[in-house]
Design a protein around this motif. Structure first.
Motif, short mmCIF file in Angstrom:
data_model
loop_
_atom_site.label_atom_id
_atom_site.label_comp_id
_atom_site.label_asym_id
_atom_site.label_seq_id
_atom_site.Cartn_x
_atom_site.Cartn_y
_atom_site.Cartn_z
N TRP A 182 0.82 -1.21 0.00
CA TRP A 182 0.00 0.00 0.00
C TRP A 182 0.86 1.25 0.00
N LEU A 183 0.36 2.28 -0.72
CA LEU A 183 1.00 3.58 -0.75
C LEU A 183 -0.04 4.67 -0.54
N LEU A 184 0.42 5.79 0.00
CA LEU A 184 -0.40 6.99 0.11
C LEU A 184 0.02 8.00 -0.93
N THR A 185 -0.93 8.71 -1.49
CA THR A 185 -0.65 9.83 -2.37
C THR A 185 -1.85 10.78 -2.27
N THR A 186 -1.80 11.88 -2.97
CA THR A 186 -2.94 12.78 -2.94
C THR A 186 -4.00 12.31 -3.94
N GLY A 187 -5.24 12.65 -3.67
CA GLY A 187 -6.29 12.33 -4.61
C GLY A 187 -6.13 13.07 -5.91
N ARG A 188 -5.69 14.32 -5.82
CA ARG A 188 -5.53 15.13 -7.04
C ARG A 188 -4.44 14.59 -7.95
N ASN A 189 -3.43 13.93 -7.39
CA ASN A 189 -2.39 13.34 -8.23
C ASN A 189 -2.97 12.34 -9.23
N LEU A 190 -4.00 11.65 -8.82
CA LEU A 190 -4.56 10.58 -9.64
C LEU A 190 -5.27 11.11 -10.87
N TYR A 191 -5.73 12.33 -10.79
CA TYR A 191 -6.50 12.90 -11.90
C TYR A 191 -5.63 13.70 -12.87
N LEU A 192 -4.32 13.71 -12.65
CA LEU A 192 -3.43 14.38 -13.60
C LEU A 192 -3.54 13.68 -14.95
N GLY A 193 -3.90 14.42 -15.96
CA GLY A 193 -4.08 13.82 -17.28
C GLY A 193 -5.43 13.18 -17.49
N HIS A 194 -6.31 13.27 -16.49
CA HIS A 194 -7.66 12.71 -16.60
C HIS A 194 -8.70 13.78 -16.32
N SER A 195 -9.89 13.56 -16.79
CA SER A 195 -10.98 14.50 -16.49
C SER A 195 -11.57 14.18 -15.12
N GLU A 196 -12.34 15.11 -14.58
CA GLU A 196 -12.98 14.90 -13.28
C GLU A 196 -13.99 13.76 -13.33
N ASN A 197 -14.47 13.44 -14.50
CA ASN A 197 -15.47 12.38 -14.65
C ASN A 197 -14.86 10.99 -14.81
N SER A 198 -13.54 10.92 -14.86
CA SER A 198 -12.89 9.61 -15.01
C SER A 198 -13.13 8.76 -13.77
N THR A 199 -13.35 7.48 -13.97
CA THR A 199 -13.56 6.58 -12.84
C THR A 199 -12.21 6.05 -12.34
N LEU A 200 -12.20 5.60 -11.11
CA LEU A 200 -10.97 5.04 -10.54
C LEU A 200 -10.55 3.78 -11.29
N GLU A 201 -11.52 3.04 -11.80
CA GLU A 201 -11.21 1.84 -12.58
C GLU A 201 -10.52 2.21 -13.89
N GLU A 202 -10.86 3.38 -14.45
CA GLU A 202 -10.19 3.84 -15.67
C GLU A 202 -8.80 4.38 -15.36
N ILE A 203 -8.64 5.01 -14.21
CA ILE A 203 -7.37 5.64 -13.87
C ILE A 203 -6.30 4.62 -13.49
N ALA A 204 -6.68 3.60 -12.71
CA ALA A 204 -5.70 2.65 -12.15
C ALA A 204 -4.75 2.06 -13.19
N PRO A 205 -5.23 1.58 -14.36
CA PRO A 205 -4.29 0.97 -15.33
C PRO A 205 -3.31 1.96 -15.94
N THR A 206 -3.59 3.26 -15.84
CA THR A 206 -2.70 4.26 -16.45
C THR A 206 -1.57 4.68 -15.51
N LEU A 207 -1.63 4.25 -14.26
CA LEU A 207 -0.62 4.66 -13.29
C LEU A 207 0.60 3.76 -13.35
N ARG A 208 1.77 4.39 -13.23
CA ARG A 208 3.02 3.64 -13.13
C ARG A 208 3.75 4.08 -11.87
N LEU A 209 4.19 3.12 -11.08
CA LEU A 209 4.84 3.41 -9.81
C LEU A 209 6.26 2.84 -9.81
#
Length: 329
Positions: A129-156
């Motif tokens: 588990w990691l902590l980050t800001t919620g706003r970090n997740l929406y970088l490059g995404h619209s406010e209407n993007s779902t978390l299921e859509e965002i998760a595969p685009t993240l690289r850690l």
């Protein structure tokens, strides 16, 4: 007795897990008017610690099962050690203009790349588990993007830029975005913990006292408005919340401030955090137990040299939510 599946580091009077009798003691002989027991003691690998109701010592019962006096048949767990970097940063040393971090000084620091390679910070708090800001997740995404859509685009990336694998789950704080700018990321697979990768402990007390200094590491912009090639860090003091709020009331920038946040000022050399550092920890070293704790998670990283204060989510105020979320998932 059944052979335990967890690592048996030493077995008194025999290695039950190994068929190689040349490397183990023979079965103990009986003595007149006496008894002999088969004992198994669990120990963990380096950088892991034993968590159990008992002491890790198991005896072979009359029912031919391994039993601990306090834990019964429940096996112990080897969990990662947190907050014990091999090469900790020092206060005698001095992301705008901070110092280059020495190897393994901040093994909890993650680098999060979102869609279109936006760089942000993330903080490892367990081996999954990691902590980050919620706003970090929406970088490059619209406010209407779902978390299921965002998760595969993240690289850690962790440690020396080692990929941490896929993000399996994103959990936003229930008060995001109005009051708490925070999110939990669960990795699909646990990461091995060692010198280069190690979680930071979560603060169990309020370390964010005015004047106390903490370390912030990150991959945010430098004075050249570019991301550094090496991890950088800076030593910063906790600031008075009233002065911080008054400052931003008269400023064009309006960070989220409330009872869940605290402010951090600039260093003596007017160093600060900058874009891309959000999600990194305000790390406090507690000399009493020689352990490093995350007192806060950087939320507002747009201060750079243009503003006097950075704003952090206070870990202690969201600690219950963090623990409950990790336990539930």
């Amino acid at each position: 007795c059944r052979t335990p599946m967890l690592l048996v580091a030493s077995l008194l009077w025999g290695a039950l897990a190994s068929p190689d009798t040349s490397q183990s003691c023979p079965v103990p002989r009986w003595v007149e008017h006496g008894q002999v027991e088969h004992l198994a003691r669990y120990r963990c690998d380096p950088y892991y610690q034993l968590r159990s109701r008992g002491d890790g010592l198991y005896r072979c019962s009359q029912q031919h099962v391994w039993v601990n006096e306090a834990a019964g048949e429940v096996l112990p767990i080897c969990e990662p050690v947190c907050g014990k970097p091999k090469n900790p940063a020092r206060q005698v040393q001095r992301i705008i203009g901070g110092m280059m971090a020495a190897k393994n000084s901040f093994p909890w620091q993650g680098r999060l790349l979102s869609r279109h390679n936006h760089t942000a910070g993330a903080t490892l708090i367990s081996d999954q588990w990691l902590l980050t800001t919620g706003r970090n997740l929406y970088l490059g995404h619209s406010e209407n993007s779902t978390l299921e859509e965002i998760a595969p685009t993240l690289r850690l990336f962790l440690g020396r830029e080692t990929p941490a694998g896929a993000v399996e789950r994103i959990v936003l704080h229930p008060e995001f975005p109005g009051a708490v700018d925070l999110a939990l990321l669960k990795l699909k697979h646990k990461v091995p913990v060692g010198e280069a990768v190690m979680p930071i402990c979560l603060a169990q007390q309020d370390y964010a006292k005015v004047g106390r200094v903490g370390f912030v590491s990150g991959w945010g912009w430098t004075v050249l408005l570019e991301h550094p090639k090496q991890l950088k860090y800076v030593l910063l003091p906790v600031a008075d919340s009233g002065s911080c709020q008054a400052y931003y009331q008269a400023h064009s920038l309006q960070p989220l401030q409330n009872n869940h946040t605290f402010c951090v000022g600039m260093s003596e050399l007017r160093e600060s955090t900058c874009l891309g550092d959000a999600g990194s920890a305000f790390a406090i070293h507690d000399p009493e137990d020689d352990t490093w704790y995350a007192a806060g998670i950087l939320s507002f990283d747009r201060s750079c040299l243009a503003a006097r204060y950075g704003v952090y989510v206070r870990v202690l105020s969201v600690l219950d939510w963090i623990k409950e979320t990790m336990a539930a998932h």
